[in-house]
Write a protein that holds these residues in place. Sequence first.
Motif, PDB file in Angstrom:
ATOM      1  N   TRP A  31       0.688  -1.213  -0.036  1.00  0.00           N
ATOM      2  CA  TRP A  31       0.123  -0.029   0.068  1.00  0.00           C
ATOM      3  C   TRP A  31       0.970   1.246   0.070  1.00  0.00           C
ATOM      4  CZ3 TRP A  31      -4.245   1.351  -1.644  1.00  0.00           C
ATOM      5  CH2 TRP A  31      -4.761   2.605  -1.338  1.00  0.00           C
ATOM      6  N   GLY A  32       1.965   1.336   0.599  1.00  0.00           N
ATOM      7  CA  GLY A  32       2.983   2.269   0.547  1.00  0.00           C
ATOM      8  C   GLY A  32       3.321   2.689  -0.894  1.00  0.00           C
ATOM      9  N   LEU A  33       3.624   1.513  -1.533  1.00  0.00           N
ATOM     10  CA  LEU A  33       4.155   1.788  -2.884  1.00  0.00           C
ATOM     11  C   LEU A  33       2.930   2.174  -3.926  1.00  0.00           C
ATOM     12  CD1 LEU A  33       6.257   1.086  -5.183  1.00  0.00           C
ATOM     13  CD2 LEU A  33       5.045  -1.244  -5.491  1.00  0.00           C
ATOM     14  N   VAL A 185      10.826   6.347 -12.038  1.00  0.00           N
ATOM     15  CA  VAL A 185      11.400   5.947 -10.635  1.00  0.00           C
ATOM     16  C   VAL A 185      10.457   5.098 -10.080  1.00  0.00           C
ATOM     17  CG1 VAL A 185      11.985   7.051  -8.357  1.00  0.00           C
ATOM     18  CG2 VAL A 185      12.835   7.962 -10.598  1.00  0.00           C
ATOM     19  N   GLY A 186       9.048   5.049 -10.317  1.00  0.00           N
ATOM     20  CA  GLY A 186       8.163   4.384  -9.701  1.00  0.00           C
ATOM     21  C   GLY A 186       8.217   2.877  -9.853  1.00  0.00           C
ATOM     22  N   LEU A 191      10.053  -3.988  -7.373  1.00  0.00           N
ATOM     23  CA  LEU A 191      10.946  -4.983  -7.172  1.00  0.00           C
ATOM     24  C   LEU A 191      11.126  -5.478  -5.837  1.00  0.00           C
ATOM     25  CD1 LEU A 191      13.617  -4.108  -9.831  1.00  0.00           C
ATOM     26  CD2 LEU A 191      11.927  -5.784 -10.313  1.00  0.00           C
ATOM     27  N   PHE A 192      11.433  -4.516  -4.836  1.00  0.00           N
ATOM     28  CA  PHE A 192      11.374  -4.830  -3.552  1.00  0.00           C
ATOM     29  C   PHE A 192      10.108  -5.603  -2.828  1.00  0.00           C
ATOM     30  CE2 PHE A 192      11.001  -3.596   1.058  1.00  0.00           C
ATOM     31  CZ  PHE A 192      11.864  -4.499   1.626  1.00  0.00           C
ATOM     32  N   VAL A 193       8.946  -4.760  -3.340  1.00  0.00           N
ATOM     33  CA  VAL A 193       7.606  -5.334  -2.854  1.00  0.00           C
ATOM     34  C   VAL A 193       7.371  -6.949  -3.369  1.00  0.00           C
ATOM     35  CG1 VAL A 193       5.093  -4.958  -2.964  1.00  0.00           C
ATOM     36  CG2 VAL A 193       6.709  -3.070  -2.668  1.00  0.00           C
TER      37      VAL A 193
END
Length: 415
Positions: A31-33, A185-186, A191-193
Amino acid sequence: MSAPATTRLQPGTPEHRRSYRRALTASSIGWGLDGFDHTMFPLALGAILATLGISTAAGGTVTTISLVASAVGGMAGGVLGDRFGRARTLIWVIIGFSVFTALTATAQNIEQLIVWRVLEGLFFGAEWPVGVALLSEYTAPERRGRVMAFMQSVYSIGWAASTISYFAIFSLLPQELAWRVLFLVGIVPALFVLWIRRNVTDAVHRERSRSANPFAGLGALFAPGLRRTTIVSTLFMVGGHGNYYAVVSFLPLYLSTERGLQVSGTTTYLLVQIVGGFVGYVSSGWFHDRFGRRPTQTTAYLLAVSSMVAFLLVPVPAPAVGYLLIFLVGMCVSSCAGGLGAILSEQFPTRVRSSGLGFSYNVGRGFAALGPMVIGLMAASWGLGTSVLLVGSALAGLATVMLWLMPETLGKEIV
């Protein structure tokens, strides 16, 4: 046909605790993403309008179309979450959402911009209902308000990250290039998520039937016994989303056009608002668990309207006064959103929870998306600030009325 067999992780077991931590981390960061990627558009709106030669009214219409698309995506995502599982669906959602956010950077005209924003909206709409269904089913009733509000609060962290990125990129590059870089940039944090979500599992596992109607979840929402819940919850979200969008969609444009702030000044105001938003999200969860859903949410809407009136009408003789007012706007408006996960997840049974959340949250979003378009059209005659206040207040009133048509669900067991 009998209902699919279900198995549940037993609360208190080591497996449940590990899975709960993973679900909390994955749902919150996801949700932060969304907060990071989705708030880029209002931040970059002024530059997009100038670069592509689009009017303010047309910019509001693009926002509306994207939000309507998210309603469709949210319904589809909710159905898929009930059909294939919450965790699996969230993997698909994050991939599509990130790709189409990045492709927004390639738009050369309003038609291309609409295509990418529609596709982004389809995936964006599915993130919240499926993530809320996943996390709410892990969470104990006495803590659900706080846990769901915490998940909601991470959106503000993503928003802060996009605002800082906006400041850095727009300070280094000309605006006609900067907004494109901002959208590219988004894709990086996605990739981390994806890595975080690789080991997430559902709290409730349902046996899937290949012959089942994939849209049965939507039909069940309008069966006797759930029809009223679905309609009232959806109208509640029309008002809830509409009040939030009235402020968020046009605040950067309001600060730059009517307050005359440059990029650095707009960024400072927005960061103060975001800090206030984080405080509002987190604190609202405590109040929901202590005083109940209806009293807390009603107070939040009253404070949200009051803070908007103060920010738009109170003179600002010094920057400190402006910062205080925008902090209050962020805190009060976000406190309204902090309770949504607990309120809506407690309205629907497990078998259709994801579908119910997807329908009410996103159809509500689709109708609420008319708000930015109405504000954009009203702005020419009424001024942007007055238009935001009128539309936002009316929608907060709608949400409050619908809230009191819903049952009080404090302490409700949902699994």
